[in-house]
Design a protein around this motif. Sequence first.
Motif, short mmCIF file in Angstrom:
data_model
loop_
_atom_site.label_atom_id
_atom_site.label_comp_id
_atom_site.label_asym_id
_atom_site.label_seq_id
_atom_site.Cartn_x
_atom_site.Cartn_y
_atom_site.Cartn_z
N ARG A 98 9.65 56.05 -17.53
CA ARG A 98 9.98 55.09 -16.47
C ARG A 98 9.74 53.66 -16.91
N ALA A 99 8.55 53.41 -17.46
CA ALA A 99 8.21 52.04 -17.82
C ALA A 99 9.13 51.50 -18.91
N GLY A 100 9.72 52.41 -19.69
CA GLY A 100 10.61 51.99 -20.77
C GLY A 100 11.82 51.25 -20.26
N ASN A 101 12.22 51.54 -19.02
CA ASN A 101 13.39 50.87 -18.46
C ASN A 101 13.03 49.57 -17.76
N MET A 102 11.75 49.30 -17.67
CA MET A 102 11.33 48.09 -16.98
C MET A 102 10.90 47.06 -18.00
N LYS A 103 10.98 45.82 -17.62
CA LYS A 103 10.53 44.78 -18.54
C LYS A 103 9.02 44.65 -18.36
N THR A 104 8.29 45.53 -19.02
CA THR A 104 6.84 45.57 -18.80
C THR A 104 6.16 44.32 -19.34
N VAL A 105 6.60 43.85 -20.47
CA VAL A 105 5.94 42.71 -21.09
C VAL A 105 7.00 41.68 -21.48
N PRO A 106 6.77 40.41 -21.19
CA PRO A 106 7.75 39.41 -21.59
C PRO A 106 7.77 39.22 -23.11
N ILE A 107 8.67 38.38 -23.60
CA ILE A 107 8.76 38.16 -25.04
C ILE A 107 7.39 37.74 -25.58
N SER A 108 6.99 38.38 -26.65
CA SER A 108 5.72 38.00 -27.25
C SER A 108 5.97 36.91 -28.28
N THR B 249 3.35 52.67 -27.12
CA THR B 249 1.91 52.38 -27.22
C THR B 249 1.72 50.86 -27.25
N LEU B 250 2.53 50.20 -28.06
CA LEU B 250 2.41 48.74 -28.18
C LEU B 250 2.69 48.06 -26.85
N GLN B 251 3.68 48.58 -26.15
CA GLN B 251 4.03 48.00 -24.86
C GLN B 251 2.85 48.10 -23.88
N ALA B 252 2.21 49.25 -23.88
CA ALA B 252 1.04 49.43 -22.99
C ALA B 252 -0.11 48.54 -23.46
N GLN B 253 -0.29 48.43 -24.77
CA GLN B 253 -1.36 47.57 -25.30
C GLN B 253 -1.16 46.11 -24.87
N MET B 254 0.12 45.73 -24.83
CA MET B 254 0.43 44.32 -24.54
C MET B 254 0.25 43.96 -23.07
N LEU B 255 -0.17 44.93 -22.26
CA LEU B 255 -0.55 44.57 -20.89
C LEU B 255 -1.78 43.67 -20.92
N ASP B 256 -2.43 43.62 -22.06
CA ASP B 256 -3.50 42.64 -22.26
C ASP B 256 -2.82 41.32 -22.65
N MET B 257 -2.39 40.60 -21.62
CA MET B 257 -1.61 39.39 -21.88
C MET B 257 -2.47 38.14 -22.00
N LEU B 258 -3.68 38.21 -21.46
CA LEU B 258 -4.51 37.01 -21.39
C LEU B 258 -5.58 36.98 -22.46
N ASP B 259 -5.73 38.10 -23.16
CA ASP B 259 -6.82 38.28 -24.12
C ASP B 259 -8.13 38.35 -23.33
N ILE B 260 -9.14 38.92 -23.93
CA ILE B 260 -10.43 39.05 -23.24
C ILE B 260 -10.95 37.66 -22.82
N GLU B 261 -10.59 36.64 -23.57
CA GLU B 261 -11.09 35.29 -23.22
C GLU B 261 -10.47 34.78 -21.92
N GLY B 262 -9.24 35.15 -21.67
CA GLY B 262 -8.60 34.75 -20.41
C GLY B 262 -8.97 35.70 -19.29
N LEU B 263 -9.30 36.94 -19.67
CA LEU B 263 -9.58 37.97 -18.67
C LEU B 263 -11.00 37.86 -18.11
N TYR B 264 -11.93 37.48 -18.97
CA TYR B 264 -13.34 37.51 -18.57
C TYR B 264 -13.63 36.67 -17.31
N PRO B 265 -13.10 35.45 -17.21
CA PRO B 265 -13.33 34.69 -15.97
C PRO B 265 -12.74 35.40 -14.74
#
Length: 491
Positions: A277-287, A324-340
């Motif tokens: 399902r997620a394969g048909n969605m634009k899960t992550v924008p251009i990296s 796998t990469l697509q799911a990994q890239m849900l980390d869009m902010l990096d831990i530094e952006g996520l921690y706050p």
Amino acid sequence: MDAEKMDENEWKYHGEGNKSLVVSHSQRCVVLRFLKFSPNRNKAPEEILRHLQNIVDFGKHVMKQFFGEKYVHYGEVVQLPLDFVKQLCLKIQSERPESRCDKDLDTLSGYAMCLPNLTRLQTYHFVEHRPILCVEIKPKCGFIPFSSHVSQEIKHKVCRYCMHQHLKVANGKWKRLSKYCPLDLFSGNKQRMHFALTSLLQEAQNNLKIFKNGELIYGCKDDQDSLSDWNELARHLKPFFFPANGMVSGPHCTRTIIKELIHVITMTLLSSTDACRAGNMKTVPISLGRSYCEASAFSKELVRNGKNKMESSGLPRGCLLYKTLQAQMLDMLDIEGLYPLYNRVEQYLEEFPEERSTSQIDGPYNEAFYEKLLDLSTEDDGTEAFAFTKVQQYRVAMTAKDCSIMISLSPCLQDECSAQRPVVLASRSRFTFSVSVLDLDLKPYESIPHQYKLDGKIVNYYLKNVQAKDDPVMTNLFKENEDCTLVLHKV
Ligand SMILES: O=P(O)(O)O[C@@H]1[C@@H](OP(=O)(O)O)[C@H](OP(=O)(O)O)[C@H](O)[C@H](OP(=O)(O)O)[C@H]1OP(=O)(O)O
Ligand SMILES: Nc1ncnc2c1ncn2[C@@H]1O[C@H](COP(=O)(O)OP(=O)(O)OP(=O)(O)O)[C@@H](O)[C@H]1O
């Protein structure tokens, strides 16, 4: 499985990680996966049941959407007689690697997960007597953070795995540095993938294991006990790749067999055997991150040879590495952006503790949980809702960064293969194959502060002890070759 007729003698030790221990059935293609805990940290049976049910639900309702039906085996929770579990625990204890004995198998709740044994899983049921080869790869994070929250420039150049290697060797976790770089494996470029797989075979650490007929024949059993003899491996592999046995033995033969193995793994990793399902969605924008890592031995070699084009063929959309990469890239902010944002959530939960259940931090991991993951906005509107979504996406991304890929290969004859069964060809043989993903347990919310600290430690260690001593000529060469930076796939 008939829980009443469980006999520990029918089960044997199969393997373990940091959080679970797996035993396999000697006749049937199933495994039991038990949770492990630090001594005296045992939890109430109801808590363990909920935890295991959460793992199953997360696989079923969330990860299956990201990876596709065929790749994910979420299994079921089973209740076992306590006596069986206790006897089993005693039986396998001597086979457990010492480095994993800091935690004990849960023998008090009687709950475990029952899953297909992916090291013996056949693509069709009627060939169970057939020899089977299985390669397990823990690929780790395949991209360089593209987030503007990253504070250290080095994180935009060198991947986490390569930086972490230095800290691991310094801490004594591994004896030698590995030349494996996840960005090479995830590049989709056959030459780079070949290099990555060769590096894994040279220094398997906990990133590669090979099983023959369900038995571990290559890879790390323990830190002290790494089975890395290529000649021995080739001896095991020869009947699979050269069934007619026409080759002479010796180093040339070993290299040829290993090359065949790497070719077959590459082809299966690039194959697309399932839709999701997620394969048909634009899960992550251009990296906008770069598609190579400056610390990769492959990149360094290219630069040294005066070649400034780093090939990144890109992964086919349907293959498991891509997903796998697509799911990994849900980390869009990096831990530094996520921690706050984690701190914002924490503050909110302190004020409104009852919101913990509505926010689904501890489950249930159902369809509604999955739907909430699809909001990919990175613009912080200052709300708790934004923080909750990013925190949950980060946990899913971390899970995908730590999962393993299992490739099982069964030799087949030409006339046995049909269009419905995926087949991979080697020079002198052919295999039906299946690819699966395992260890899809959602990473705990509570581990976020640890992730933040560890990230700082990895980067600081690298800056202080590695980059400072690095060859300045190399750094300059990379600077001259900045046009190597490639834009990753739009997904
Ligand atoms: O943090 P990392 O990248 O070292 O990953 C940990 C893994 O170490 P690795 O680097 O792969 O050797 C670690 O693997 P090992 O125990 O070292 O084999 C675990 O997978 C750990 O996950 P969890 O805490 O058990 O859920 C992993 O922790 P998470 O970061 O995934 O929570
Ligand atoms: N369904 C399965 N079929 C065959 N082998 C399996 C299966 N599940 C797990 N294993 C084996 O058991 C090992 C440990 O399992 P797993 O990775 O799930 O443990 P973990 O403790 O959750 O890992 P981690 O250290 O990453 O937290 C795996 O590396 C794999 O070799």
